[in-house]
Design a protein around this motif. Sequence first.
Motif, mmCIF file in Angstrom:
data_model
loop_
_atom_site.group_PDB
_atom_site.id
_atom_site.type_symbol
_atom_site.label_atom_id
_atom_site.label_comp_id
_atom_site.label_asym_id
_atom_site.label_seq_id
_atom_site.Cartn_x
_atom_site.Cartn_y
_atom_site.Cartn_z
ATOM 1 N N ALA A 9 49.021 92.467 2.944
ATOM 2 C CA ALA A 9 49.409 90.484 4.085
ATOM 3 C C ALA A 9 50.197 91.726 4.937
ATOM 4 O O ALA A 9 49.338 90.911 6.024
ATOM 5 C CB ALA A 9 51.163 90.508 3.222
ATOM 6 N N GLN A 10 50.616 92.750 5.351
ATOM 7 C CA GLN A 10 50.652 93.317 7.114
ATOM 8 C C GLN A 10 48.565 93.413 7.178
ATOM 9 O O GLN A 10 49.326 92.848 8.841
ATOM 10 C CB GLN A 10 51.487 94.452 6.615
ATOM 11 N N GLU A 11 48.613 93.987 6.932
ATOM 12 C CA GLU A 11 46.930 93.923 7.145
ATOM 13 C C GLU A 11 46.376 92.743 7.504
ATOM 14 O O GLU A 11 45.529 92.384 8.874
ATOM 15 C CB GLU A 11 46.329 94.568 6.126
ATOM 16 N N THR A 12 46.402 91.764 6.966
ATOM 17 C CA THR A 12 45.868 90.817 7.172
ATOM 18 C C THR A 12 46.949 89.939 8.502
ATOM 19 O O THR A 12 45.744 89.331 8.989
ATOM 20 C CB THR A 12 46.494 89.504 5.997
ATOM 21 N N MET A 21 55.981 72.443 -2.918
ATOM 22 C CA MET A 21 55.825 72.956 -1.540
ATOM 23 C C MET A 21 54.210 74.416 -2.113
ATOM 24 O O MET A 21 53.825 74.168 -3.267
ATOM 25 C CB MET A 21 57.249 73.796 -2.368
ATOM 26 N N HIS A 22 54.098 74.795 -1.597
ATOM 27 C CA HIS A 22 52.941 75.347 -1.337
ATOM 28 C C HIS A 22 53.230 77.002 -1.175
ATOM 29 O O HIS A 22 53.237 77.541 -0.287
ATOM 30 C CB HIS A 22 52.020 74.978 -0.233
ATOM 31 N N TRP A 23 53.489 77.896 -2.328
ATOM 32 C CA TRP A 23 53.774 79.448 -2.667
ATOM 33 C C TRP A 23 52.319 79.895 -1.876
ATOM 34 O O TRP A 23 51.598 79.804 -1.566
ATOM 35 C CB TRP A 23 53.974 79.555 -3.472
ATOM 36 N N PHE A 24 52.886 81.698 -1.937
ATOM 37 C CA PHE A 24 52.524 82.462 -0.908
ATOM 38 C C PHE A 24 51.814 83.230 -1.375
ATOM 39 O O PHE A 24 52.405 84.268 -1.704
ATOM 40 C CB PHE A 24 53.116 83.233 0.706
ATOM 41 N N PRO A 25 50.453 82.271 -2.653
ATOM 42 C CA PRO A 25 50.582 83.738 -3.867
ATOM 43 C C PRO A 25 50.069 85.211 -3.330
ATOM 44 O O PRO A 25 48.882 85.069 -1.943
ATOM 45 C CB PRO A 25 49.132 82.140 -4.411
ATOM 46 N N GLY A 26 49.623 85.660 -4.123
ATOM 47 C CA GLY A 26 49.344 87.491 -3.275
ATOM 48 C C GLY A 26 47.909 86.881 -3.215
ATOM 49 O O GLY A 26 46.748 87.640 -2.382
ATOM 50 N N GLY A 27 46.671 86.600 -3.771
ATOM 51 C CA GLY A 27 45.722 86.010 -3.339
ATOM 52 C C GLY A 27 45.277 85.495 -2.110
ATOM 53 O O GLY A 27 43.859 85.698 -1.236
ATOM 54 N N CYS A 28 46.509 85.181 -1.405
ATOM 55 C CA CYS A 28 46.217 84.325 -0.086
ATOM 56 C C CYS A 28 45.665 85.095 0.865
ATOM 57 O O CYS A 28 44.878 84.752 1.938
ATOM 58 C CB CYS A 28 47.797 83.224 0.150
ATOM 59 N N GLY A 29 46.757 86.824 0.544
ATOM 60 C CA GLY A 29 45.697 87.407 2.066
ATOM 61 C C GLY A 29 44.653 87.561 2.232
ATOM 62 O O GLY A 29 44.116 88.046 2.724
ATOM 63 N N GLN A 30 44.040 88.488 0.338
ATOM 64 C CA GLN A 30 42.683 88.852 0.238
ATOM 65 C C GLN A 30 42.093 87.066 1.044
ATOM 66 O O GLN A 30 40.723 87.723 1.611
ATOM 67 C CB GLN A 30 42.476 88.998 -0.980
ATOM 68 N N GLN A 31 42.131 86.018 0.429
ATOM 69 C CA GLN A 31 41.330 84.649 1.364
ATOM 70 C C GLN A 31 41.490 84.389 2.861
ATOM 71 O O GLN A 31 40.371 84.380 3.101
ATOM 72 C CB GLN A 31 42.035 83.837 0.463
ATOM 73 N N LEU A 32 42.521 84.804 3.262
ATOM 74 C CA LEU A 32 42.498 84.531 4.330
ATOM 75 C C LEU A 32 41.798 85.822 5.400
ATOM 76 O O LEU A 32 41.309 85.694 6.411
ATOM 77 C CB LEU A 32 44.268 85.021 5.103
ATOM 78 N N ARG A 33 42.364 87.224 4.800
ATOM 79 C CA ARG A 33 41.641 88.535 5.757
ATOM 80 C C ARG A 33 39.441 87.969 5.386
ATOM 81 O O ARG A 33 38.865 88.063 6.479
ATOM 82 C CB ARG A 33 41.977 89.725 4.095
ATOM 83 N N PHE A 34 39.414 87.507 4.433
ATOM 84 C CA PHE A 34 37.680 86.585 4.028
ATOM 85 C C PHE A 34 36.915 86.323 4.797
ATOM 86 O O PHE A 34 36.610 86.201 5.187
ATOM 87 C CB PHE A 34 37.572 86.581 2.716
ATOM 88 N N LEU A 35 38.033 85.221 5.315
ATOM 89 C CA LEU A 35 38.114 83.494 6.494
ATOM 90 C C LEU A 35 38.005 84.450 7.424
ATOM 91 O O LEU A 35 37.155 84.429 8.160
ATOM 92 C CB LEU A 35 38.554 82.786 5.651
ATOM 93 N N PHE A 36 38.467 85.256 8.004
ATOM 94 C CA PHE A 36 38.877 85.371 9.077
ATOM 95 C C PHE A 36 37.822 86.877 9.993
ATOM 96 O O PHE A 36 37.198 86.248 10.801
ATOM 97 C CB PHE A 36 39.980 86.450 9.773
ATOM 98 N N HIS A 37 37.526 87.756 8.570
ATOM 99 C CA HIS A 37 36.111 88.046 8.547
ATOM 100 C C HIS A 37 35.082 87.633 8.612
ATOM 101 O O HIS A 37 33.790 87.953 9.391
ATOM 102 C CB HIS A 37 35.780 89.941 7.768
ATOM 103 N N ARG A 38 34.636 86.524 7.508
ATOM 104 C CA ARG A 38 33.263 85.355 8.079
ATOM 105 C C ARG A 38 33.577 84.918 9.268
ATOM 106 O O ARG A 38 32.181 84.581 10.266
ATOM 107 C CB ARG A 38 33.382 84.349 6.997
ATOM 108 N N ILE A 39 34.162 84.528 9.576
ATOM 109 C CA ILE A 39 34.695 84.114 11.205
ATOM 110 C C ILE A 39 34.323 84.728 12.550
ATOM 111 O O ILE A 39 33.270 84.476 13.175
ATOM 112 C CB ILE A 39 36.111 83.140 11.347
ATOM 113 N N ARG A 40 34.091 85.839 11.948
ATOM 114 C CA ARG A 40 34.316 86.789 13.927
ATOM 115 C C ARG A 40 32.740 86.870 13.240
ATOM 116 O O ARG A 40 32.090 87.525 14.378
ATOM 117 C CB ARG A 40 35.031 88.293 13.131
ATOM 118 N N GLU A 41 31.754 87.268 11.840
ATOM 119 C CA GLU A 41 30.370 87.536 11.699
ATOM 120 C C GLU A 41 30.034 86.633 12.139
ATOM 121 O O GLU A 41 28.704 86.501 12.841
ATOM 122 C CB GLU A 41 30.241 87.781 10.388
ATOM 123 N N GLU A 42 30.360 85.253 12.101
ATOM 124 C CA GLU A 42 29.298 83.914 12.318
ATOM 125 C C GLU A 42 29.016 84.225 13.766
ATOM 126 O O GLU A 42 28.299 83.904 14.024
ATOM 127 C CB GLU A 42 29.730 82.927 11.782
#
Length: 102
Positions: free
Chosen positions: A62-65, A1-22
């Motif tokens: 997590a809520q911000e993400t 199973m794929h747990w939702f580790p704490g760093g996942c929220g940061q990674q998702l935020r980073f990726l979504f910001h990159r997608i928006r910037e691109e």
Amino acid sequence: MHWFPGGCGQQLRFLFHRIREEGSARAVLLTAEGTRAFVPGQNSDELSVLSDEQITELAALAQETMSLIEGFRIPVVLNLNGLALGGGAELVAAAHYVVARG
């Protein structure tokens, strides 16, 4: 199973910001490997070593993400391929479209 580790929220935020910037993406597709669970939630072992303050910060991140995903300007499609609990259920709620396979 794929747990939702704490760093996942940061990674998702980073990726979504990159997608928006691109600015070239026309949609975002979120999926997970495996068939038993999309995301079963946070691993309680990870939480057990955190202070109350760290847990509060993790929850706020997590809520911000999820708010970022929910308000994203291009469609966010979630490929739901198993159980979604905790953070996984929040991702389902934040996505614009959900494709569920049974």
